[in-house]
Design an enzyme around this catalytic site. Structure first.
Site, PDB file in Angstrom:
ATOM      1  N   LYS A 154      -2.130 -17.308 -22.866  1.00 19.53           N
ATOM      2  CA  LYS A 154      -2.996 -16.139 -22.951  1.00 19.53           C
ATOM      3  C   LYS A 154      -2.184 -14.896 -23.315  1.00 19.53           C
ATOM      4  CE  LYS A 154      -6.297 -18.203 -19.718  1.00 19.53           C
ATOM      5  NZ  LYS A 154      -6.743 -18.327 -18.327  1.00 19.53           N
ATOM      6  N   GLN A 210      -5.666 -16.107 -12.543  1.00 19.25           N
ATOM      7  CA  GLN A 210      -5.632 -17.497 -12.985  1.00 19.25           C
ATOM      8  C   GLN A 210      -6.063 -18.409 -11.834  1.00 19.25           C
ATOM      9  OE1 GLN A 210      -4.967 -18.559 -16.178  1.00 19.25           O
ATOM     10  NE2 GLN A 210      -5.503 -20.622 -15.498  1.00 19.25           N
ATOM     11  N   ASP A 214     -13.253 -12.366 -17.273  1.00 20.22           N
ATOM     12  CA  ASP A 214     -13.600 -13.782 -17.094  1.00 20.22           C
ATOM     13  C   ASP A 214     -15.093 -13.939 -16.786  1.00 20.22           C
ATOM     14  OD1 ASP A 214     -11.624 -15.613 -17.633  1.00 20.22           O
ATOM     15  OD2 ASP A 214     -10.673 -15.471 -15.667  1.00 20.22           O
TER      16      ASP A 214
END
Lengths: 354, 354
Positions: A115, A159, A182
């Site tokens: 990422k 994460q 997200d």
């Protein structure tokens, strides 16, 4: 179910309660059969493992087109890079993404570095903080708060999965809605689910799946879609997004009886169960479109990283039945990263009114 | 899909953008096929009206048990009344529900008066405010704010639908989450959708449907359920709640191709489309459980109120195919009111730590 008491009768019965017929507190829970807490219903999804497929030495009977997720994602990243550059030149600002990684989980480390690398490539500024496996909830929250206050950070990503001693819901809730790129905040999810509402961000994997379908010219409206798996991260938002696109969606979980039969009636199958080879050729209608979101790491010393990724779908069988399939790796994975960049860019544009 | 560009190649392409190959702002939207706003996808559900059923003079072939929603709801109200009385005697407080009704819509007036009457019956204190059809958004918001600040109000309800000049989402959002006993706040809906999360309140009609199933001893886990209609008020929360109970849920909308075929494979059919006689006998699997949430007012001068309520399900056909059906009226309707009382009681108990 047998008798009917008049309203007057009920009133009399209610009044009668005062005459020494008081129900005790303990009987309160008995008049509803619904569970007091829905969380008590959250049984884990344990899928029955299918027998391994017989190895097909060639795919000569392949009829399916393979969607090149890497190429589509690349085109999108190119567009994002262009827009980031235009933003920088116009207002002197670039989008910023902050990533928090807790612990040493190998796959998580690789995903985070991918990422970050993708951010660098398109000109998005990235910050990452690594915390030890044994860190406290407060330590994570402190880092989150500092990112939340930082005006050059437009997206914050934790994460997943987190170590089990940390409260995932509490930590994710601490990300302000405007920076939750997200899209895992329940308010965001509710806005995705409800007609007439607009989420701030569409969760990346869900958006990646639908974008793959749209970029490949696959019609969604009116189609029968099956989503296999109901995780908060993939299955749930994908089913909601497909519904917003007017697909008729069925969500399969490990409790579904005869999932093979239901799946084999679908025009579009999105699998996100995390079970290698769960979706066999017999699960697919001839000509179906198959999107494989499964990305399960399998130990493989012959690979550079020590593992390779495999999907939910038995690829060699699927290509002989389906009309379109996505590979793993190189399908939804790169799209998910591209959508993260897209959400971060959108967030920055929103904040900067650009 | 045809070619693959190396990462190095992409970087070169991105760098190349700086050399006078800048993409214009207008081209930005072109690199994603996903729509900029999901609301743009919100087409109205227009169901194809089925031909009227041939009137069956008798139900002699009826095989189905009829769930008496009135009786089950009454038992629940009795339990609620008992608990309200216990609360009053223990801490000197009773739950309070505030209802806002805008305009003169006849059915809405009747529903509101039924809710108020049910409150009175179980000892919940109710306040209702009626505003004229032409009132402004600010007038509604002012009333909401005053209820929100009132500590004796534990639940606030805005009777829907609102007149079209009022922004429903904005008004519903103004109800604080702790008093949103209808459960229509998107944060609440997200918490209902997500595993590991707990909504403050489960929307009343959805909870009423599932409670009817549970009270009637009908197993939900692993069953194929079809929810017809996807309204924010009924279809969506019912599909989410059934999923939390581990049903395999398919949501049908007006864009579904061959809904009859999909519906006729389901063990449980919950219909909330608002279309009289949409669900014919042919839509049902023999032995299916049918929950009819449709409550469509049909002009009928012979009725006391000038109209009668009809459901989505062709009752006289359904009772010959299904194993269990709910009538309209007298099925889900009374349960929905009972669940509103339940949510208001729960809210008061939460606030009073009782």
């Amino acid at each position: 179910m047998l008798r009917n008491v008049s309203r007057k009768g009920l009133r009399r019965r209610i009044l009668g309660l005062g005459l020494g017929k008081e129900k005790s507190a303990s009987s309160f829970s008995q008049f509803l059969k619904s569970p007091t807490r829905l969380v008590s219903l959250d049984h884990p999804d344990i899928w029955t493992l299918p027998p391994p497929p017989t190895t097909a030495s060639s795919c000569s009977n392949s009829t399916a087109s393979v969607i090149d997720g890497r190429l589509i994602a690349e085109e999108i990243r190119l567009g994002i890079a262009s827009e980031v550059r235009r933003m920088k030149e116009s207002i002197g600002k670039v989008p910023g993404l902050a990533v928090i990684l807790v612990g040493q989980r190998r796959e998580s480390q690789i995903y985070v570095s991918k990422k970050i690398e993708a951010c660098n490539e398109v000109g998005i500024k990235s910050i990452s903080t690594k915390l030890p496996e044994c860190c406290t909830e407060d330590e994570v929250l402190n880092v989150l708060t500092s990112f939340d206050k930082n005006p050059s950070v437009h997206g914050i990503l934790v994460q997943l999965p987190l170590p089990p001693h940390l409260n995932e819901a509490k930590i994710l809730n601490a990300i302000s809605l405007e920076k939750d790129v997200d899209g895992f905040n329940p308010l965001n999810m509710g806005n995705l689910a409800m007609r007439g509402r607009e989420p701030f961000f569409i969760p990346c994997a869900a958006k990646g799946c639908v974008e793959l379908l749209l970029q490949s010219g696959i019609e969604i409206m009116g189609k029968k879609a099956v989503v296999i798996g109901r995780s908060n991260i993939v299955g749930l938002p994908t089913s909601l997004l497909l519904q917003r696109h007017h697909a008729t969606v069925t969500v399969l979980d490990a409790f579904t009886r005869n999932p093979e039969c239901i799946s084999s009636e679908a025009d579009i199958v999105v699998s996100a169960a995390g079970v290698p080879n769960l979706v066999r050729g017999s699960w697919l209608k001839p000509g179906a479109v198959v999107i494989d979101v499964g990305t399960i790491p399998i130990e493989d010393p012959s690979c550079e990283l020590g593992f390779r990724l495999t999907g939910d779908v038995c690829y060699e069988e699927a290509v002989r039945v389906a009309s379109v399939v996505t590979p793993v790796p190189g399908g939804v994975g790169p799209m998910t990263v591209a959508m993260l960049l897209f959400n971060t860019l959108e967030s920055a544009k929103r904040v900067c009114d650009f």
